[in-house]
Design a protein around this motif. Structure first.
Motif, PDB file in Angstrom:
ATOM      1  N   PRO A   3      -9.128   4.994  -4.011  1.00 45.14           N
ATOM      2  CA  PRO A   3      -7.779   4.797  -3.450  1.00 45.14           C
ATOM      3  C   PRO A   3      -7.094   3.526  -3.944  1.00 45.14           C
ATOM      4  CG  PRO A   3      -9.314   5.393  -1.718  1.00 45.14           C
ATOM      5  CD  PRO A   3     -10.123   5.165  -2.950  1.00 45.14           C
ATOM      6  N   VAL A   4      -7.864   2.564  -4.425  1.00 47.21           N
ATOM      7  CA  VAL A   4      -7.260   1.336  -4.937  1.00 47.21           C
ATOM      8  C   VAL A   4      -6.417   1.635  -6.181  1.00 47.21           C
ATOM      9  CG1 VAL A   4      -7.782  -0.952  -5.872  1.00 47.21           C
ATOM     10  CG2 VAL A   4      -9.102  -0.058  -3.965  1.00 47.21           C
ATOM     11  N   ASN A   5      -6.840   2.638  -6.952  1.00 47.02           N
ATOM     12  CA  ASN A   5      -6.051   3.026  -8.126  1.00 47.02           C
ATOM     13  C   ASN A   5      -4.659   3.520  -7.727  1.00 47.02           C
ATOM     14  OD1 ASN A   5      -8.197   2.386  -9.787  1.00 47.02           O
ATOM     15  ND2 ASN A   5      -8.993   4.472  -9.800  1.00 47.02           N
ATOM     16  N   TYR A   6      -4.575   4.218  -6.597  1.00 50.79           N
ATOM     17  CA  TYR A   6      -3.274   4.663  -6.094  1.00 50.79           C
ATOM     18  C   TYR A   6      -2.401   3.475  -5.686  1.00 50.79           C
ATOM     19  CZ  TYR A   6      -5.130   9.400  -6.017  1.00 50.79           C
ATOM     20  OH  TYR A   6      -5.663  10.599  -6.373  1.00 50.79           O
ATOM     21  N   LEU A   7      -3.036   2.445  -5.143  1.00 51.85           N
ATOM     22  CA  LEU A   7      -2.275   1.245  -4.772  1.00 51.85           C
ATOM     23  C   LEU A   7      -1.762   0.518  -6.011  1.00 51.85           C
ATOM     24  CD1 LEU A   7      -4.451  -0.080  -1.840  1.00 51.85           C
ATOM     25  CD2 LEU A   7      -2.302   1.175  -1.733  1.00 51.85           C
ATOM     26  N   TYR A   8      -2.567   0.478  -7.074  1.00 51.09           N
ATOM     27  CA  TYR A   8      -2.089  -0.108  -8.335  1.00 51.09           C
ATOM     28  C   TYR A   8      -0.908   0.688  -8.892  1.00 51.09           C
ATOM     29  CZ  TYR A   8      -6.260  -3.064  -8.552  1.00 51.09           C
ATOM     30  OH  TYR A   8      -7.231  -3.985  -8.289  1.00 51.09           O
ATOM     31  N   LEU A   9      -1.015   2.011  -8.829  1.00 51.98           N
ATOM     32  CA  LEU A   9       0.088   2.855  -9.297  1.00 51.98           C
ATOM     33  C   LEU A   9       1.338   2.639  -8.447  1.00 51.98           C
ATOM     34  CD1 LEU A   9       1.137   5.114 -11.155  1.00 51.98           C
ATOM     35  CD2 LEU A   9       0.240   6.745  -9.479  1.00 51.98           C
ATOM     36  N   ALA A  10       1.162   2.518  -7.137  1.00 49.82           N
ATOM     37  CA  ALA A  10       2.302   2.279  -6.251  1.00 49.82           C
ATOM     38  C   ALA A  10       2.958   0.939  -6.562  1.00 49.82           C
ATOM     39  CB  ALA A  10       1.865   2.327  -4.789  1.00 49.82           C
ATOM     40  N   ALA A  11       2.143  -0.081  -6.832  1.00 48.73           N
ATOM     41  CA  ALA A  11       2.703  -1.399  -7.183  1.00 48.73           C
ATOM     42  C   ALA A  11       3.457  -1.338  -8.495  1.00 48.73           C
ATOM     43  CB  ALA A  11       1.594  -2.434  -7.251  1.00 48.73           C
ATOM     44  N   LEU A  12       2.926  -0.609  -9.474  1.00 44.50           N
ATOM     45  CA  LEU A  12       3.601  -0.462 -10.761  1.00 44.50           C
ATOM     46  C   LEU A  12       4.933   0.277 -10.603  1.00 44.50           C
ATOM     47  CD1 LEU A  12       3.470  -0.742 -13.893  1.00 44.50           C
ATOM     48  CD2 LEU A  12       2.442   1.538 -13.873  1.00 44.50           C
ATOM     49  N   LEU A  13       4.930   1.372  -9.845  1.00 41.15           N
ATOM     50  CA  LEU A  13       6.167   2.129  -9.625  1.00 41.15           C
ATOM     51  C   LEU A  13       7.205   1.298  -8.879  1.00 41.15           C
ATOM     52  CD1 LEU A  13       4.783   5.644  -8.665  1.00 41.15           C
ATOM     53  CD2 LEU A  13       5.896   4.984 -10.791  1.00 41.15           C
ATOM     54  N   PHE A  14       6.763   0.526  -7.887  1.00 45.16           N
ATOM     55  CA  PHE A  14       7.696  -0.314  -7.147  1.00 45.16           C
ATOM     56  C   PHE A  14       8.283  -1.395  -8.052  1.00 45.16           C
ATOM     57  CE2 PHE A  14       9.132  -3.571  -4.236  1.00 45.16           C
ATOM     58  CZ  PHE A  14       9.730  -2.825  -3.246  1.00 45.16           C
ATOM     59  N   THR A  15       7.465  -1.957  -8.928  1.00 46.68           N
ATOM     60  CA  THR A  15       7.955  -2.983  -9.848  1.00 46.68           C
ATOM     61  C   THR A  15       8.969  -2.412 -10.827  1.00 46.68           C
ATOM     62  OG1 THR A  15       5.829  -4.106  -9.659  1.00 46.68           O
ATOM     63  CG2 THR A  15       7.227  -4.728 -11.506  1.00 46.68           C
ATOM     64  N   ILE A  16       8.697  -1.225 -11.335  1.00 47.95           N
ATOM     65  CA  ILE A  16       9.656  -0.578 -12.246  1.00 47.95           C
ATOM     66  C   ILE A  16      10.971  -0.301 -11.523  1.00 47.95           C
ATOM     67  CG2 ILE A  16      10.117   1.539 -13.553  1.00 47.95           C
ATOM     68  CD1 ILE A  16       7.107   1.600 -14.199  1.00 47.95           C
ATOM     69  N   GLY A  17      10.896   0.175 -10.277  1.00 48.11           N
ATOM     70  CA  GLY A  17      12.103   0.445  -9.498  1.00 48.11           C
ATOM     71  C   GLY A  17      12.890  -0.816  -9.202  1.00 48.11           C
ATOM     72  N   ALA A  18      12.180  -1.890  -8.841  1.00 49.51           N
ATOM     73  CA  ALA A  18      12.868  -3.151  -8.549  1.00 49.51           C
ATOM     74  C   ALA A  18      13.529  -3.717  -9.796  1.00 49.51           C
ATOM     75  CB  ALA A  18      11.886  -4.162  -7.968  1.00 49.51           C
ATOM     76  N   ALA A  19      12.863  -3.608 -10.936  1.00 44.32           N
ATOM     77  CA  ALA A  19      13.466  -4.080 -12.188  1.00 44.32           C
ATOM     78  C   ALA A  19      14.699  -3.255 -12.537  1.00 44.32           C
ATOM     79  CB  ALA A  19      12.444  -4.019 -13.315  1.00 44.32           C
ATOM     80  N   GLY A  20      14.644  -1.960 -12.288  1.00 46.75           N
ATOM     81  CA  GLY A  20      15.799  -1.101 -12.559  1.00 46.75           C
ATOM     82  C   GLY A  20      16.983  -1.433 -11.678  1.00 46.75           C
ATOM     83  N   VAL A  21      16.723  -1.755 -10.417  1.00 48.39           N
ATOM     84  CA  VAL A  21      17.812  -2.128  -9.505  1.00 48.39           C
ATOM     85  C   VAL A  21      18.452  -3.440  -9.946  1.00 48.39           C
ATOM     86  CG1 VAL A  21      18.299  -2.895  -7.146  1.00 48.39           C
ATOM     87  CG2 VAL A  21      16.969  -0.836  -7.531  1.00 48.39           C
TER      88      VAL A  21
END
Length: 99
Positions: A3-21
């Protein structure tokens, strides 16, 4: 899968979204990045729920998806009205919608 891999993926997706905003000026792209950030939060909620063995995170993620669907309807209506009046979907033109 851990499940930690899912948390890494969630952090990566959130970072990409924040950079896009922060970087983009097109309202539709900013809107899509906000949705990406919401989906990253949902993924983290489900991963934490799975790690702890209860369904609370999954239920909260479901309600977040319902709220996000309502947000899509309202947000796209605002973007369409902005585009019809200004012929541009730029975020900089949004302040011109004041009366």
């Amino acid at each position: 899968m851990n499940p930690v891999n899912y948390l890494y993926l969630a952090a990566l997706l959130f970072t990409i979204g924040a950079a896009g905003v922060l970087i983009r000026r097109n309202a539709i792209v900013v809107f899509m990045c906000i949705e990406l950030m919401l989906n990253a939060c949902n993924l983290a909620l489900v991963a934490f729920s799975r790690m702890h063995g209860n369904l609370d995170g999954q239920i909260i993620a479901f309600f977040t998806m319902v709220v996000a669907a309502a947000e899509v309807v309202v947000g796209l209506a605002i973007i369409v009205s902005l585009f019809r009046s200004r012929h541009s979907a730029s975020v900089d033109d949004a302040s011109l919608m004041k009366l």
